[in-house]
Design a protein around this motif. Structure first.
Motif, PDB file in Angstrom:
ATOM      1  N   ALA A  72       0.833  -1.203   0.000  1.00  0.00           N
ATOM      2  CA  ALA A  72       0.000   0.000   0.000  1.00  0.00           C
ATOM      3  C   ALA A  72       0.870   1.256   0.000  1.00  0.00           C
ATOM      4  N   SER A  73       1.948   1.245   0.787  1.00  0.00           N
ATOM      5  CA  SER A  73       2.849   2.405   0.824  1.00  0.00           C
ATOM      6  C   SER A  73       3.439   2.660  -0.548  1.00  0.00           C
ATOM      7  N   MET A  83       3.718  -6.407 -12.497  1.00  0.00           N
ATOM      8  CA  MET A  83       4.590  -6.566 -11.333  1.00  0.00           C
ATOM      9  C   MET A  83       3.811  -7.119 -10.146  1.00  0.00           C
ATOM     10  N   LEU A  84       2.596  -6.595  -9.923  1.00  0.00           N
ATOM     11  CA  LEU A  84       1.796  -7.043  -8.785  1.00  0.00           C
ATOM     12  C   LEU A  84       1.295  -8.476  -8.982  1.00  0.00           C
ATOM     13  N   GLU A  85       0.999  -8.849 -10.219  1.00  0.00           N
ATOM     14  CA  GLU A  85       0.631 -10.242 -10.487  1.00  0.00           C
ATOM     15  C   GLU A  85       1.780 -11.170 -10.119  1.00  0.00           C
ATOM     16  N   ASN A  86       2.999 -10.763 -10.472  1.00  0.00           N
ATOM     17  CA  ASN A  86       4.175 -11.574 -10.130  1.00  0.00           C
ATOM     18  C   ASN A  86       4.359 -11.673  -8.619  1.00  0.00           C
ATOM     19  N   LEU A 128      -6.994  -0.708  -6.645  1.00  0.00           N
ATOM     20  CA  LEU A 128      -5.957  -1.739  -6.706  1.00  0.00           C
ATOM     21  C   LEU A 128      -5.519  -2.130  -5.296  1.00  0.00           C
ATOM     22  N   ALA A 129      -5.338  -1.135  -4.415  1.00  0.00           N
ATOM     23  CA  ALA A 129      -4.953  -1.416  -3.028  1.00  0.00           C
ATOM     24  C   ALA A 129      -6.024  -2.231  -2.320  1.00  0.00           C
ATOM     25  N   ASP A 130      -7.299  -1.897  -2.555  1.00  0.00           N
ATOM     26  CA  ASP A 130      -8.403  -2.646  -1.939  1.00  0.00           C
ATOM     27  C   ASP A 130      -8.416  -4.094  -2.408  1.00  0.00           C
ATOM     28  N   LYS A 131      -8.185  -4.295  -3.711  1.00  0.00           N
ATOM     29  CA  LYS A 131      -8.182  -5.658  -4.258  1.00  0.00           C
ATOM     30  C   LYS A 131      -7.004  -6.459  -3.714  1.00  0.00           C
ATOM     31  N   LEU A 132      -5.848  -5.806  -3.578  1.00  0.00           N
ATOM     32  CA  LEU A 132      -4.680  -6.497  -3.026  1.00  0.00           C
ATOM     33  C   LEU A 132      -4.921  -6.897  -1.575  1.00  0.00           C
ATOM     34  N   GLN A 133      -5.622  -6.044  -0.831  1.00  0.00           N
ATOM     35  CA  GLN A 133      -5.938  -6.393   0.556  1.00  0.00           C
ATOM     36  C   GLN A 133      -6.830  -7.632   0.608  1.00  0.00           C
ATOM     37  N   ILE A 134      -7.814  -7.691  -0.288  1.00  0.00           N
ATOM     38  CA  ILE A 134      -8.698  -8.862  -0.352  1.00  0.00           C
ATOM     39  C   ILE A 134      -7.895 -10.117  -0.692  1.00  0.00           C
ATOM     40  N   ILE A 135      -6.990  -9.972  -1.670  1.00  0.00           N
ATOM     41  CA  ILE A 135      -6.172 -11.116  -2.094  1.00  0.00           C
ATOM     42  C   ILE A 135      -5.307 -11.622  -0.934  1.00  0.00           C
ATOM     43  N   ARG A 157      -6.886 -20.388  -7.799  1.00  0.00           N
ATOM     44  CA  ARG A 157      -7.496 -19.059  -7.771  1.00  0.00           C
ATOM     45  C   ARG A 157      -6.551 -17.964  -8.257  1.00  0.00           C
ATOM     46  N   LYS A 158      -5.354 -18.349  -8.728  1.00  0.00           N
ATOM     47  CA  LYS A 158      -4.402 -17.346  -9.198  1.00  0.00           C
ATOM     48  C   LYS A 158      -5.002 -16.474 -10.292  1.00  0.00           C
ATOM     49  N   MET A 159      -5.674 -17.090 -11.251  1.00  0.00           N
ATOM     50  CA  MET A 159      -6.235 -16.321 -12.361  1.00  0.00           C
ATOM     51  C   MET A 159      -7.328 -15.369 -11.878  1.00  0.00           C
ATOM     52  N   GLU A 160      -8.071 -15.789 -10.854  1.00  0.00           N
ATOM     53  CA  GLU A 160      -9.077 -14.907 -10.259  1.00  0.00           C
ATOM     54  C   GLU A 160      -8.403 -13.694  -9.617  1.00  0.00           C
ATOM     55  N   PHE A 161      -7.299 -13.932  -8.905  1.00  0.00           N
ATOM     56  CA  PHE A 161      -6.547 -12.831  -8.292  1.00  0.00           C
ATOM     57  C   PHE A 161      -5.991 -11.902  -9.365  1.00  0.00           C
ATOM     58  N   PHE A 162      -5.467 -12.479 -10.447  1.00  0.00           N
ATOM     59  CA  PHE A 162      -4.919 -11.662 -11.533  1.00  0.00           C
ATOM     60  C   PHE A 162      -6.006 -10.779 -12.149  1.00  0.00           C
ATOM     61  N   ALA A 163      -7.217 -11.314 -12.251  1.00  0.00           N
ATOM     62  CA  ALA A 163      -8.332 -10.540 -12.817  1.00  0.00           C
ATOM     63  C   ALA A 163      -8.672  -9.347 -11.917  1.00  0.00           C
ATOM     64  N   TYR A 164      -8.617  -9.552 -10.596  1.00  0.00           N
ATOM     65  CA  TYR A 164      -8.829  -8.434  -9.671  1.00  0.00           C
ATOM     66  C   TYR A 164      -7.865  -7.302 -10.002  1.00  0.00           C
ATOM     67  N   ILE A 165      -6.605  -7.655 -10.198  1.00  0.00           N
ATOM     68  CA  ILE A 165      -5.562  -6.657 -10.457  1.00  0.00           C
ATOM     69  C   ILE A 165      -5.774  -5.990 -11.814  1.00  0.00           C
ATOM     70  N   THR A 166      -6.010  -6.797 -12.839  1.00  0.00           N
ATOM     71  CA  THR A 166      -6.172  -6.281 -14.204  1.00  0.00           C
ATOM     72  C   THR A 166      -7.328  -5.298 -14.311  1.00  0.00           C
ATOM     73  N   ASN A 167      -8.435  -5.580 -13.614  1.00  0.00           N
ATOM     74  CA  ASN A 167      -9.649  -4.777 -13.764  1.00  0.00           C
ATOM     75  C   ASN A 167      -9.693  -3.548 -12.872  1.00  0.00           C
ATOM     76  N   ALA A 168      -8.715  -3.363 -11.986  1.00  0.00           N
ATOM     77  CA  ALA A 168      -8.690  -2.178 -11.125  1.00  0.00           C
ATOM     78  C   ALA A 168      -8.489  -0.924 -11.964  1.00  0.00           C
ATOM     79  N   THR A 169      -9.203   0.144 -11.636  1.00  0.00           N
ATOM     80  CA  THR A 169      -9.171   1.355 -12.462  1.00  0.00           C
ATOM     81  C   THR A 169      -8.390   2.506 -11.841  1.00  0.00           C
ATOM     82  N   CYS A 170      -7.905   2.332 -10.594  1.00  0.00           N
ATOM     83  CA  CYS A 170      -7.136   3.391  -9.935  1.00  0.00           C
ATOM     84  C   CYS A 170      -6.328   2.767  -8.797  1.00  0.00           C
TER      85      CYS A 170
END
Length: 509
Positions: free
Chosen positions: A318-319, A338-341, A380-387, A363-376
């Motif tokens: 997040a920082s 980078m975040l997918e990696n 993206l930070a919210d989706k990473l927290q969920i992941i 569920r990796k592909m599901e996590f990757f979709a969260y990242i790909t579809n983030a618009t700001c």
């Protein structure tokens, strides 16, 4: 005699497929795209029916990745040449594909039309396909001449009206990917509005190979404010038809030969919509000097993961994300890759710690979709927290408490290796028995304690020898050796040379 080369595109990202189609289409009838696939498995089916001459494949894809695809193609269809597309962080992985007959690779961030077309022509020639030589047709209009690197000399012959200039630019890459507007339709809407609302102002426009639409406005001293007001009015009307566009208005300049340099800078800004998603238009002077090469230092992140401290790990991510608004940016596609990696390697790290993560790998592909579809960045930070919360919950259920303990022990060693720490010291610090620690340490790490500690110290010393001019005696103390002679013996045993020789060799590289 064959005169057409057949190409199959294997890429899971729609934007990249679209870019490849556009670049290949620049060659007219010399190349034909016989099919597209989003993963290796589908590509194999198309290969059987379409018999392509050249395969352009991504490395990281769902179901079957590019390396596995290359292996099968090399075995069954050795006559097919493969070009790999790779991200910077994937290159160590793509190198393994060369043993399976991969002919060449291109880094995605450096995907230039001229580079790709040159490689395609070279491979077609190896296939004995006689293509018409491409005819370079540069600088059909004034602006293309000014921003083209290859037409720098011709630019000096350009005569422009007025004595002041500014650029107006947007990127159409993501717009075409949505499918809501095709290329000609979007350009027609934009140009019609500009011609209507900016009558009386001299301007030139061009559409670049990498999907930037750029306008050059020419006017006289003192007219910048009035010109910009009319540009903003045009942007507002365009947004009513195409609301997703993000425009950059460049600063005013006097020397038209600076147009290429100005364009290169604001085209970088035009790719930053991800960070300014609530804006339709923004001024160059509203942004501080930017750095498009922000770096995430993942050492602390993975140290936290090894200690099962997911709160600290998320804090590191997040920082980093929110620091990107302070003038240090990554282009959206590079950031998300980078975040997918990082997510991928997080799961792998937990597996290396002995935690059974097989149930979460699906569920990796599901996590990757969260990242790909983030618009700001915030989304993206919210989706990473969920992941990370999902990974943490799963890991806690399947973890071994001993793994967590030793993760904390290894972090303690990494934080304190410069001190005179011993196995007995660690046993006391963590309130465990010396004999238990001694037995389990080698089982967990594969090394005895002293060997493990020396490895860490030597790696730290190697970095200091390479990156600094610190005297050897000081380095010896900084990494935990009070006796420089002993430090030299330990260092040589692990590297094959003494510290002084290692520094000299590093300086030559």
């Amino acid at each position: 005699m064959r005169t057409v080369c057949k190409i199959l595109i294997v890429e899971d990202e729609l934007i990249t497929r679209q870019a490849l189609r556009y670049i290949i289409g620049m060659q007219g009838n010399s190349f034909t795209i016989v099919g597209e696939a989003s993963n290796g498995r589908d590509a194999l089916k198309l290969i059987e029916t379409e018999r392509p001459d050249i395969l352009i494949s991504d490395v990281v894809m769902p179901i079957m990745d590019g390396v596995e695809l290359a292996k099968i193609v090399n075995l069954k269809h050795p006559q097919i040449y493969t070009i790999m597309l790779s991200g910077h962080s994937e290159f160590s992985y793509v190198k393994s594909a060369f043993q399976y007959g991969v002919a060449d690779y291109i880094l995605k961030p450096e995907l230039e039309p001229a580079v790709l077309l040159e490689k395609l022509h070279q491979l077609a020639q190896k296939q004995n396909i006689y293509l018409e030589q491409p005819t370079a047709d540069y600088a059909k209009d004034v602006l293309k001449t000014l921003i083209s690197k290859k037409d720098a000399l011709n630019a000096k012959n350009v005569v422009l009206p007025g004595n002041r200039y500014c650029l107006w630019c947007c990127s159409l890459k993501k717009l075409f990917a949505t499918g809501l507007h095709n290329e000609n339709n979007a350009k027609e809407i934009i140009v019609d509005v500009v011609k209507k609302l900016l009558q009386g102002i001299d301007f030139y426009f061009t559409y670049t190979d990498d999907f930037y639409l750029v306008f050059l406005f020419c006017y006289n001293q003192g007219e910048y404010k009035h010109t910009v007001e009319r540009i903003c009015a045009a942007a507002k009307e365009i947004s009513e038809n195409i609301p997703t566009l993000f425009w950059i208005i460049g600063d005013e300049y006097q020397n038209y030969l600076e147009t290429r340099t100005k364009f290169l800078y604001i085209s970088c800004l035009a790719d930053l919509k991800f960070y300014f998603n609530h804006y339709t238009i923004i001024f160059q002077h509203d942004l501080e000097e930017i750095n498009i090469h922000a770096v995430f230092h993942n050492k602390k992140y993975f140290e936290s993961i090894r200690c099962m401290d997911f709160t600290a790990a998320y804090s590191e991510l997040a920082s980093f994300l929110f620091s990107l608004k302070d003038g240090h940016y990554l282009r959206e596609q590079e950031l998300k890759k980078m975040l997918e990696n990082i997510v991928y390697n997080t799961i792998n790290t937990l597996e290396e710690m002995g935690i059974d993560m097989e149930g979460l790998s699906a569920r990796k592909m599901e996590f990757f979709a969260y990242i790909t579809n983030a618009t700001c960045p915030q989304e993206l930070a919210d989706k990473l927290q969920i992941i990370l919360e999902t990974i943490e919950e799963y890991a806690i259920v399947h973890r071994n408490t001993e793994d967590v303990l030793f993760g904390r022990i290894l972090k303690h060693i990494e934080d304190n290796y410069s001190e005179q720490i011993t196995l007995n010291h660690i046993a006391e610090f963590f309130h465990i028995s010396y004999s238990y620690l001694s037995t389990c340490f080698s089982n967990f790490t594969g090394y005895g304690f002293n060997e493990y500690l020396n490895n860490i110290r030597v790696e730290s010393a190697k970095k200091m020898l390479t990156d600094t001019d610190i005297p050897l005696a000081d380095i010896s103390e900084k990494v935990g050796y009070s006796d420089q002679s002993y430090f030299g013996k330990v260092f040589k045993k692990r590297t094959g040379m003494n510290p002084s020789a290692y520094r000299k060799c590093s300086a030559k590289l």
